[in-house]
Design an enzyme around this catalytic site. Structure first.
Site, short mmCIF file in Angstrom:
data_model
loop_
_atom_site.label_atom_id
_atom_site.label_comp_id
_atom_site.label_asym_id
_atom_site.label_seq_id
_atom_site.Cartn_x
_atom_site.Cartn_y
_atom_site.Cartn_z
N GLU A 81 -69.96 -20.30 -120.16
CA GLU A 81 -68.43 -20.00 -119.92
C GLU A 81 -68.14 -20.87 -118.68
OE1 GLU A 81 -70.03 -16.01 -118.78
OE2 GLU A 81 -67.70 -16.30 -117.53
N CYS A 113 -70.19 -14.07 -121.36
CA CYS A 113 -71.49 -14.03 -121.48
C CYS A 113 -72.09 -14.13 -123.13
CB CYS A 113 -72.41 -12.73 -120.65
SG CYS A 113 -71.58 -13.28 -118.92
N THR A 154 -73.66 -11.46 -107.15
CA THR A 154 -73.86 -11.81 -108.25
C THR A 154 -74.28 -12.96 -108.62
OG1 THR A 154 -71.69 -10.77 -109.38
CG2 THR A 154 -73.57 -8.83 -109.23
N SER A 203 -65.79 -3.46 -115.29
CA SER A 203 -66.14 -4.20 -116.06
C SER A 203 -67.65 -3.31 -116.98
CB SER A 203 -66.67 -5.38 -115.79
OG SER A 203 -67.61 -6.00 -114.31
N HIS A 235 -77.98 -8.41 -121.67
CA HIS A 235 -77.48 -9.02 -120.41
C HIS A 235 -77.16 -8.14 -119.50
CE1 HIS A 235 -74.80 -11.42 -118.64
NE2 HIS A 235 -73.87 -10.53 -118.47
N LYS A 244 -78.82 0.23 -116.23
CA LYS A 244 -77.52 1.85 -115.68
C LYS A 244 -77.77 1.69 -117.76
CE LYS A 244 -74.70 0.86 -112.29
NZ LYS A 244 -74.45 1.71 -111.72
N ASN A 277 -76.93 -14.08 -111.36
CA ASN A 277 -76.54 -14.46 -112.97
C ASN A 277 -76.81 -15.62 -113.43
OD1 ASN A 277 -74.87 -13.60 -115.77
ND2 ASN A 277 -73.22 -12.14 -114.18
N SER A 309 -67.80 -10.32 -121.53
CA SER A 309 -66.88 -10.07 -120.85
C SER A 309 -65.55 -10.38 -121.76
CB SER A 309 -66.19 -10.30 -119.69
OG SER A 309 -67.08 -9.29 -118.48
N1 CAA Z 1 -79.32 1.48 -100.55
C1 CAA Z 1 -79.42 1.29 -102.09
N2 CAA Z 1 -78.56 1.17 -102.85
C2 CAA Z 1 -77.12 1.51 -102.59
C3 CAA Z 1 -77.11 0.93 -100.83
C4 CAA Z 1 -78.12 0.45 -100.07
N3 CAA Z 1 -77.99 0.25 -98.92
N4 CAA Z 1 -75.52 0.51 -100.42
C5 CAA Z 1 -75.21 0.09 -101.97
N5 CAA Z 1 -75.59 0.86 -102.95
C6 CAA Z 1 -76.18 1.22 -104.36
C7 CAA Z 1 -74.26 2.11 -104.93
O1 CAA Z 1 -74.26 2.93 -104.49
C8 CAA Z 1 -74.48 1.24 -105.99
O2 CAA Z 1 -75.11 1.77 -106.80
P1 CAA Z 1 -74.74 2.22 -108.85
O3 CAA Z 1 -73.79 1.36 -108.82
O4 CAA Z 1 -76.09 2.82 -108.84
O5 CAA Z 1 -74.00 3.19 -108.04
C9 CAA Z 1 -74.72 -0.28 -106.22
O6 CAA Z 1 -75.45 -0.11 -104.38
C10 CAA Z 1 -73.85 -1.10 -105.54
O7 CAA Z 1 -73.15 -1.10 -104.84
P2 CAA Z 1 -71.44 -0.50 -104.90
O8 CAA Z 1 -70.78 0.06 -106.84
O9 CAA Z 1 -70.43 -0.47 -104.08
O10 CAA Z 1 -70.70 -2.89 -104.76
P3 CAA Z 1 -69.45 -3.36 -105.11
O11 CAA Z 1 -68.68 -2.22 -105.48
O12 CAA Z 1 -69.30 -3.76 -103.89
O13 CAA Z 1 -70.58 -4.41 -106.74
C11 CAA Z 1 -70.07 -4.83 -108.61
C12 CAA Z 1 -70.61 -3.85 -107.40
C13 CAA Z 1 -68.65 -4.25 -108.62
C14 CAA Z 1 -70.62 -5.00 -110.37
C15 CAA Z 1 -70.11 -5.86 -107.91
O14 CAA Z 1 -70.86 -6.99 -107.84
C16 CAA Z 1 -69.31 -6.92 -109.17
O15 CAA Z 1 -67.79 -6.95 -109.37
N6 CAA Z 1 -70.23 -7.83 -109.87
C17 CAA Z 1 -69.63 -8.39 -111.06
C18 CAA Z 1 -69.25 -8.52 -112.18
C19 CAA Z 1 -70.16 -7.90 -113.33
O16 CAA Z 1 -71.41 -8.32 -112.98
N7 CAA Z 1 -70.73 -6.87 -113.65
C20 CAA Z 1 -71.13 -6.68 -114.52
C21 CAA Z 1 -70.39 -5.94 -115.87
S1 CAA Z 1 -69.75 -7.22 -117.02
C22 CAA Z 1 -70.80 -8.42 -117.30
O17 CAA Z 1 -71.86 -8.21 -117.59
C23 CAA Z 1 -70.56 -9.95 -117.60
C24 CAA Z 1 -70.83 -10.99 -117.17
O18 CAA Z 1 -71.94 -11.03 -117.08
C25 CAA Z 1 -70.02 -10.52 -115.21
#
Ligand code: CAA
Length: 386
Positions: A81, A113, A154, A203, A235, A244, A277, A309
């Site tokens: 991609e 992906c 990521t 996502s 993945h 998860k 990733n 996605s």
């Molecule tokens: N110690 C331990 N854990 C902590 C922490 C700390 N000090 N602070 C935060 N955390 C935990 C949170 O509780 C959370 O855990 P849970 O998900 O189990 O609740 C985790 O860390 C992440 O914290 P946030 O949810 O607050 O993080 P964020 O919102 O800033 O970012 C994300 C998370 C949205 C996944 C971001 O990384 C993102 O946008 N990533 C890109 C999209 C992605 O990868 N999506 C996955 C599905 S899509 C896919 O798979 C296709 C692809 O390849 C892109």
């Protein structure tokens, strides 16, 4: 006579630089625990100036060509991609770098992906029609999000090559397959952008919806019982995502112990924690990590969940072949990961911005692999042996 068809060789590559997530956390004033434990990532691979999806793909596949030669490979499918051209398939450059035969077809596949799994399924079909032929499937990607965005932690980079053949030496792929497609905007990259747009939380929701939907379709088409699948690879945009996914699937499938199902993923995460990733390659990096580290027995079944996605997902399975471990080059990717040079925050940001350059340019010699991008001259990408 019907043959088993599947993966007869597998080999991976990554870049020459890495950026630790502790450095990202420090620069952002974020707790490192969020990255190390919260999303389960330690490092991200970063490309050197002369590395791209073509040099990574060729580096990943070169050991396969060294072992098997070129004569029987009549198809190369490159899944990515991170396309480098709107028309020409990146695999044509790889075809030349690897010295593949002219009487071969080359094509590029895209669906976020997921597309390496489509490539693998197409390869199985080609080999079923022509059991004397082999198909080279390569997944190669450089995951980039905008600086200071939620997806930044990521990012990553890497490529993984698989040789698909009859009577495979590593894993026979079973016919049952579960599918799921839904038109959503959870992650996408319009033509005028070099970084992905993402609705991160959404996502994750769609990914989890796709896991159970694809699994249910797999079961309805004669797939194996959850309890008869020894290990699973998901993945891994970040390794916690796989945990998860397993938690959701194990509950859905009525597993005896959800906790032990989740902890059985550990050996699939070893490479991805350090790569970041790798988009199309990610689930197969998980498979490679499992094959190298889990000590599984011949005949054991591995479930694979592939997600792209947009969104397309597939769940399928394969069984391990006697002696498979002799064919997986244990430690080869770890040696590349260990050989990367660490970069700091300022250098990481400079490189991120520099990667957006357009027009003609020459590159600095930085890559540690056998091939390099020398530059872009009169709009033509020029590759050479390092
Ligand atoms: N110690 C331990 N854990 C902590 C922490 C700390 N000090 N602070 C935060 N955390 C935990 C949170 O509780 C959370 O855990 P849970 O998900 O189990 O609740 C985790 O860390 C992440 O914290 P946030 O949810 O607050 O993080 P964020 O919102 O800033 O970012 C994300 C998370 C949205 C996944 C971001 O990384 C993102 O946008 N990533 C890109 C999209 C992605 O990868 N999506 C996955 C599905 S899509 C896919 O798979 C296709 C692809 O390849 C892109």
């Amino acid at each position: 006579m019907t043959h088993a068809i599947g993966i007869t060789d597998i080999s991976a590559a990554t870049t020459s630089l890495f950026f630790p997530l502790t450095s990202l956390a420090e620069a952002q004033g974020t707790s490192p625990g969020k990255y190390l434990r919260g999303i389960g990532q330690h490092e991200m691979s970063v490309p050197g100036d002369d590395e791209d999806i073509v040099t990574l793909a060729a580096r990943a596949a070169a050991p396969i060509i060294e072992r098997h030669g070129t004569k029987e490979i009549r198809t190369l499918v490159l899944a990515t991609e991170t396309g480098i051209d709107q028309s020409k398939a990146a695999g044509i450059y790889v075809h030349e770098l690897l010295g593949l035969e002219h009487n071969a077809r080359v094509v590029e596949l895209k669906e976020a992906c997921y597309s390496a799994t489509a490539a693998l399924q197409f390869a199985l079909g080609i080999v079923a029609r022509n059991p004397d032929e082999k198909v080279l499937v390569i997944a190669s990607d450089i995951a980039r999000y905008e600086l200071d965005s939620s997806g930044e932690a990521t990012q990553g980079a890497g490529a993984l090559a698989m040789l698909v053949s009859a009577d495979p030496a590593i894993m026979a792929i079973e016919p049952a397959s579960g599918l799921f497609t839904e038109n959503v905007h959870d992650f996408w990259r319009p033509n005028d952008r070099s970084t992905a747009l993402v609705d991160g939380r959404f996502s994750v929701t769609v990914y989890l919806r796709a896991v159970t939907a694809a699994y249910d379709d797999y079961v309805s088409r004669g797939g194996a019982e959850f309890s008869s699948i020894a290990r699973m690879c998901f993945h891994q945009p970040f390794t916690k995502m796989a945990a998860k996914a397993m938690q959701t699937l194990a509950k859905h499938a009525g597993a005896q112990s959800v906790a032990s199902a989740v902890s059985s993923l550990e050996e699939t995460m070893i490479h991805n924690r350090r790569l970041g990733n790798t988009y199309t390659a990610s689930v197969y990096m998980g498979l490679l990590s499992l094959l190298e580290n889990a000590g599984l027995r011949a005949g054991e079944r591995i479930g694979i969940f592939s997600y792209g996605s947009g969104a397309v997902a597939e769940f399928f399975a394969g069984t391990l072949v006697e002696g498979y471990r002799e064919h997986v080059r244990p430690g080869a990717l770890t040696a590349q990961l260990d050989a990367r040079r660490e970069i700091g925050y300022e250098e990481y940001r400079e490189r991120h911005i520099r990667a957006d350059r357009t027009g003609d340019y020459e590159t600095r010699a930085e890559g540690k692999g056998p091939f390099r991008l020398a530059g872009v001259r009169e709009s033509v990408r020029v590759y050479e042996k390092a």
